[in-house]
Scaffold this active site. Structure first.
Site, mmCIF file in Angstrom:
data_model
loop_
_atom_site.group_PDB
_atom_site.id
_atom_site.type_symbol
_atom_site.label_atom_id
_atom_site.label_comp_id
_atom_site.label_asym_id
_atom_site.label_seq_id
_atom_site.Cartn_x
_atom_site.Cartn_y
_atom_site.Cartn_z
ATOM 1 N N ASP A 140 0.840 -1.203 0.000
ATOM 2 C CA ASP A 140 0.000 0.000 0.000
ATOM 3 C C ASP A 140 0.877 1.254 0.000
ATOM 4 O O ASP A 140 0.599 2.234 -0.687
ATOM 5 C CB ASP A 140 -0.909 -0.010 1.237
ATOM 6 N N HIS A 168 -4.735 -3.306 6.519
ATOM 7 C CA HIS A 168 -4.440 -3.496 5.099
ATOM 8 C C HIS A 168 -5.750 -3.819 4.372
ATOM 9 O O HIS A 168 -5.974 -4.904 3.888
ATOM 10 C CB HIS A 168 -3.424 -4.650 4.966
#
Ligand SMILES: *[C@@H]1O[C@H](CO)[C@@H](O)[C@H](O)[C@H]1NC(C)=O
Ligand SMILES: *[C@@H]1O[C@H](CO)[C@@H](O)[C@H](O)[C@H]1NC(C)=O
Length: 315
Positions: A140, A168
């Site tokens: 990410d 996440h």
């Protein structure tokens, strides 16, 4: 993965590796194929590859454990059942780490739900310091970095100190309030460089949050290459430290953080790493926009943790 001690970063390119690959018994022939491919890469530093379906072989004396496998979500499967199956896997792997790995082992959890799986593994390995468990949010982080670089027409190396806060998942908060970009040799804040607050607060965040789903939609498979690259980045930084003046995002135990994130959560924070020890980046001012997003993802993780911990006692 078994890393021999290294003397200094200068010898980085001399670090020999022993790879131990664990999978379930029905996958052993597939694993043989992976071993063949690893051999065919002719990697000079790869000294040995050990495929196995036994935890006592796989976790023995490990320096680094990368836990990639988890129960994938199948059509029609309830979230709770999925979580229960994963608690079982990560309880077992945590216990095996506790029993067989070095006490200094660094454990990186990739299999989803990565944050909570990591917390469960850590709770199941009480003799290994909690700080030595982390989960991957570097993918990410890299996605955020790259989106900024693409927008400005610079390279991803010109962008630093983006932050991924939280889980996440699509509630993660990609935060560029403290990020810097190198424009023609000058370091400036990302907001100042991009001059488009509505993009930064809107589409940028959504793109990073939903990137995993976008890749699946296009490829009909989840991210593979970019995930592997992110794992390499994450492990390299744990082993060799973060560059001066730079921080990275990792899911770590929230105990003692100064950002108001509840204790005992595996939450992604900005960290710096030195001597194989991470520290929270402290003192970043948090505005109301950020606060709300950080709390939302903390709430999601708290709920997931509570359910997982219930399963832990019965798993
Ligand atoms: C947290 O993120 C993981 C990884 O994407 C996801 O599987 C999980 O469902 C999320 N948790 C909640 C409670 O939504
Ligand atoms: C992991 O644990 C060791 C002690 O076993 C400690 O020295 C080290 O700082 C810990 N690592 C991290 C990343 O905090």
């Amino acid at each position: 993965m078994n890393l021999r001690p290294i003397q200094s970063e200068l010898f980085l390119s001399l670090q020999p590796l022993v790879l131990v690959l664990l999978d379930i018994t029905p996958m052993m022939t597939v694993l043989e194929g992976v071993v063949m491919e690893l051999q065919d890469c002719a990697l000079p530093l790869l000294r040995e590859v050990i495929p196995t379906d036994k935890e006592e072989v796989a976790f023995k004396d490990l320096d680094i454990a990368i836990l990639v496998g988890s129960m994938p979500r199948r059509e029609g499967m309830e979230r709770k059942d999925l979580l229960k199956a994963n608690v079982k896997i990560f309880k077992s792997q945590g216990a095996a780490l506790d029993k067989y790995a070095k006490k200094t082992v660094k454990v990186v959890v990739v299999g989803n739900p990565a944050n909570t799986n990591c917390l469960i593994a850590s709770k199941s390995a009480p003799s290994i310091p909690k700080e030595n468990f982390s989960c991957l949010t570097r993918l990410d982080h890299n996605r955020a970095k790259s989106q900024i670089a693409l927008k400005l027409g610079v390279t991803s190396n010109d962008v630093k100190n983006v932050i991924i806060w939280g889980n996440h998942s699509s509630t993660q908060y990609p935060d560029v309030n403290h990020a810097k970009v190198n424009v023609k040799g000058k370091e400036v804040g990302v907001y100042e460089a991009i001059k488009d607050d509505s993009w930064l607060k809107g589409d940028f965040i959504l793109t990073v949050q939903q990137r995993g789903a976008a890749v699946i939609k296009a490829r009909k498979l989840s991210s593979a290459m970019s995930a592997a690259k992110a794992i390499c980045d994450h492990v390299r930084d744990i082993w060799f430290g973060t560059p001066a003046g730079e921080f990275v995002s990792m899911g770590v135990i929230s105990d003692g953080n100064s950002y108001g994130v509840p204790e005992d959560l595996l939450y992604s924070f900005p960290v710096v790493i030195k001597d194989k020890t991470w520290k929270f980046v402290e003192g970043l001012p948090i505005n109301d926009f950020s606060r709300e997003k950080m709390d939302l993802t903390a709430k999601e993780l708290t709920e997931e943790k509570e359910t997982a911990v219930e399963f832990l006692s019965s798993a």
